[in-house]
Scaffold this motif. Sequence first.
Motif, PDB file in Angstrom:
ATOM      1  N   MET A   1      24.973  -4.535  -0.862  1.00 42.50           N
ATOM      2  CA  MET A   1      24.946  -3.379   0.006  1.00 42.50           C
ATOM      3  C   MET A   1      23.667  -3.435   0.847  1.00 42.50           C
ATOM      4  SD  MET A   1      25.203   0.653  -0.939  1.00 42.50           S
ATOM      5  CE  MET A   1      26.709   0.302  -1.797  1.00 42.50           C
ATOM      6  N   THR A   2      23.799  -3.143   2.114  1.00 41.93           N
ATOM      7  CA  THR A   2      22.640  -3.197   3.000  1.00 41.93           C
ATOM      8  C   THR A   2      21.776  -1.955   2.833  1.00 41.93           C
ATOM      9  OG1 THR A   2      23.702  -2.056   4.850  1.00 41.93           O
ATOM     10  CG2 THR A   2      24.007  -4.463   4.711  1.00 41.93           C
ATOM     11  N   ASP A   3      20.531  -2.067   3.276  1.00 41.52           N
ATOM     12  CA  ASP A   3      19.639  -0.903   3.247  1.00 41.52           C
ATOM     13  C   ASP A   3      20.196   0.226   4.091  1.00 41.52           C
ATOM     14  OD1 ASP A   3      17.874  -2.211   1.579  1.00 41.52           O
ATOM     15  OD2 ASP A   3      16.485  -2.750   3.168  1.00 41.52           O
ATOM     16  N   ASP A   4      20.759  -0.107   5.242  1.00 42.30           N
ATOM     17  CA  ASP A   4      21.332   0.939   6.106  1.00 42.30           C
ATOM     18  C   ASP A   4      22.411   1.722   5.370  1.00 42.30           C
ATOM     19  OD1 ASP A   4      19.680   0.300   8.232  1.00 42.30           O
ATOM     20  OD2 ASP A   4      21.170  -0.963   9.222  1.00 42.30           O
ATOM     21  N   ASN A   5      23.272   1.022   4.636  1.00 48.78           N
ATOM     22  CA  ASN A   5      24.314   1.702   3.859  1.00 48.78           C
ATOM     23  C   ASN A   5      23.705   2.585   2.776  1.00 48.78           C
ATOM     24  OD1 ASN A   5      26.291   0.472   5.354  1.00 48.78           O
ATOM     25  ND2 ASN A   5      26.783  -1.067   3.819  1.00 48.78           N
ATOM     26  N   LEU A   6      22.667   2.066   2.131  1.00 50.04           N
ATOM     27  CA  LEU A   6      22.004   2.859   1.094  1.00 50.04           C
ATOM     28  C   LEU A   6      21.385   4.122   1.674  1.00 50.04           C
ATOM     29  CD1 LEU A   6      20.296   0.053  -0.993  1.00 50.04           C
ATOM     30  CD2 LEU A   6      22.119   1.580  -1.743  1.00 50.04           C
ATOM     31  N   PHE A   7      20.746   4.007   2.828  1.00 46.97           N
ATOM     32  CA  PHE A   7      20.122   5.177   3.459  1.00 46.97           C
ATOM     33  C   PHE A   7      21.174   6.199   3.866  1.00 46.97           C
ATOM     34  CE2 PHE A   7      16.632   2.073   4.836  1.00 46.97           C
ATOM     35  CZ  PHE A   7      15.953   2.256   3.645  1.00 46.97           C
ATOM     36  N   LEU A   8      22.307   5.724   4.376  1.00 51.64           N
ATOM     37  CA  LEU A   8      23.391   6.647   4.733  1.00 51.64           C
ATOM     38  C   LEU A   8      23.930   7.359   3.493  1.00 51.64           C
ATOM     39  CD1 LEU A   8      25.341   4.529   7.374  1.00 51.64           C
ATOM     40  CD2 LEU A   8      23.965   6.589   7.791  1.00 51.64           C
ATOM     41  N   ARG A   9      24.090   6.617   2.410  1.00 45.21           N
ATOM     42  CA  ARG A   9      24.544   7.233   1.161  1.00 45.21           C
ATOM     43  C   ARG A   9      23.517   8.238   0.648  1.00 45.21           C
ATOM     44  NH1 ARG A   9      26.354   2.610  -2.900  1.00 45.21           N
ATOM     45  NH2 ARG A   9      26.177   4.416  -4.286  1.00 45.21           N
ATOM     46  N   LEU A  10      22.246   7.885   0.756  1.00 46.69           N
ATOM     47  CA  LEU A  10      21.194   8.800   0.316  1.00 46.69           C
ATOM     48  C   LEU A  10      21.211  10.078   1.144  1.00 46.69           C
ATOM     49  CD1 LEU A  10      18.818   9.163  -1.608  1.00 46.69           C
ATOM     50  CD2 LEU A  10      17.368   8.026   0.068  1.00 46.69           C
ATOM     51  N   GLN A  11      21.394   9.942   2.439  1.00 45.79           N
ATOM     52  CA  GLN A  11      21.451  11.119   3.314  1.00 45.79           C
ATOM     53  C   GLN A  11      22.631  12.020   2.961  1.00 45.79           C
ATOM     54  OE1 GLN A  11      21.317   9.105   7.156  1.00 45.79           O
ATOM     55  NE2 GLN A  11      19.446  10.228   7.619  1.00 45.79           N
ATOM     56  N   SER A  12      23.682  11.425   2.448  1.00 45.29           N
ATOM     57  CA  SER A  12      24.856  12.233   2.099  1.00 45.29           C
ATOM     58  C   SER A  12      24.753  12.814   0.689  1.00 45.29           C
ATOM     59  CB  SER A  12      26.134  11.402   2.238  1.00 45.29           C
ATOM     60  OG  SER A  12      26.192  10.416   1.237  1.00 45.29           O
ATOM     61  N   GLY A  13      23.607  12.585   0.023  1.00 48.44           N
ATOM     62  CA  GLY A  13      23.379  13.193  -1.276  1.00 48.44           C
ATOM     63  C   GLY A  13      23.651  12.294  -2.465  1.00 48.44           C
ATOM     64  N   ASP A  14      23.922  11.025  -2.238  1.00 53.22           N
ATOM     65  CA  ASP A  14      24.208  10.089  -3.319  1.00 53.22           C
ATOM     66  C   ASP A  14      22.907   9.636  -3.974  1.00 53.22           C
ATOM     67  OD1 ASP A  14      25.080   8.111  -5.027  1.00 53.22           O
ATOM     68  OD2 ASP A  14      25.677   6.730  -3.437  1.00 53.22           O
ATOM     69  N   GLU A  15      22.594  10.232  -5.123  1.00 50.63           N
ATOM     70  CA  GLU A  15      21.332   9.919  -5.802  1.00 50.63           C
ATOM     71  C   GLU A  15      21.341   8.524  -6.426  1.00 50.63           C
ATOM     72  OE1 GLU A  15      19.888  13.005  -8.346  1.00 50.63           O
ATOM     73  OE2 GLU A  15      20.337  14.550  -6.864  1.00 50.63           O
ATOM     74  N   ASP A  16      22.515   7.957  -6.676  1.00 50.88           N
ATOM     75  CA  ASP A  16      22.583   6.589  -7.204  1.00 50.88           C
ATOM     76  C   ASP A  16      21.977   5.595  -6.221  1.00 50.88           C
ATOM     77  OD1 ASP A  16      23.792   7.413  -9.536  1.00 50.88           O
ATOM     78  OD2 ASP A  16      25.822   7.019  -8.803  1.00 50.88           O
ATOM     79  N   SER A  17      22.094   5.872  -4.945  1.00 52.81           N
ATOM     80  CA  SER A  17      21.527   4.967  -3.940  1.00 52.81           C
ATOM     81  C   SER A  17      20.003   4.923  -4.048  1.00 52.81           C
ATOM     82  CB  SER A  17      21.964   5.362  -2.531  1.00 52.81           C
ATOM     83  OG  SER A  17      21.543   6.672  -2.231  1.00 52.81           O
ATOM     84  N   LEU A  18      19.390   6.026  -4.444  1.00 55.30           N
ATOM     85  CA  LEU A  18      17.938   6.042  -4.630  1.00 55.30           C
ATOM     86  C   LEU A  18      17.545   5.114  -5.779  1.00 55.30           C
ATOM     87  CD1 LEU A  18      15.254   7.241  -3.683  1.00 55.30           C
ATOM     88  CD2 LEU A  18      15.552   9.007  -5.421  1.00 55.30           C
ATOM     89  N   SER A  19      18.334   5.089  -6.823  1.00 60.65           N
ATOM     90  CA  SER A  19      18.073   4.181  -7.944  1.00 60.65           C
ATOM     91  C   SER A  19      18.149   2.726  -7.507  1.00 60.65           C
ATOM     92  CB  SER A  19      19.068   4.421  -9.073  1.00 60.65           C
ATOM     93  OG  SER A  19      18.908   5.697  -9.600  1.00 60.65           O
ATOM     94  N   ILE A  20      19.111   2.424  -6.672  1.00 63.23           N
ATOM     95  CA  ILE A  20      19.257   1.059  -6.166  1.00 63.23           C
ATOM     96  C   ILE A  20      18.051   0.684  -5.319  1.00 63.23           C
ATOM     97  CG2 ILE A  20      20.619  -0.452  -4.672  1.00 63.23           C
ATOM     98  CD1 ILE A  20      23.086   1.252  -5.567  1.00 63.23           C
ATOM     99  N   ILE A  21      17.639   1.572  -4.438  1.00 66.73           N
ATOM    100  CA  ILE A  21      16.458   1.329  -3.599  1.00 66.73           C
ATOM    101  C   ILE A  21      15.232   1.150  -4.482  1.00 66.73           C
ATOM    102  CG2 ILE A  21      14.904   2.373  -1.894  1.00 66.73           C
ATOM    103  CD1 ILE A  21      17.477   3.719  -0.709  1.00 66.73           C
ATOM    104  N   TYR A  22      15.094   1.986  -5.483  1.00 68.87           N
ATOM    105  CA  TYR A  22      13.961   1.918  -6.403  1.00 68.87           C
ATOM    106  C   TYR A  22      13.888   0.543  -7.060  1.00 68.87           C
ATOM    107  CZ  TYR A  22      10.803   3.367 -10.179  1.00 68.87           C
ATOM    108  OH  TYR A  22       9.759   3.474 -11.032  1.00 68.87           O
TER     109      TYR A  22
END
Length: 66
Positions: free
Chosen positions: A1-22
């Motif tokens: 998954m790209t960073d852009d996708n992760l940021f979009l998921r994070l913006q939509s409230g997906d806290e799992d994406s923050l774990s992936i970024i972390y």
Amino acid sequence: MTDDNLFLRLQSGDEDSLSIIYERYRNEFIDWAIKRHNCTVEDAKDIFQNVVVIFFVFFEYKTPWR
């Protein structure tokens, strides 16, 4: 998954994406902080944790300084 996708998921409230970024950037940041700023491993971990919290607040509330 790209960073852009992760940021979009994070913006939509997906806290799992923050774990992936972390997990994706933690070790790289710690290595960089130790080399660049000559800090301890524990200090680098604390700094990274603080950055992630601020990052989450920014995406959660769109600005960290309300």
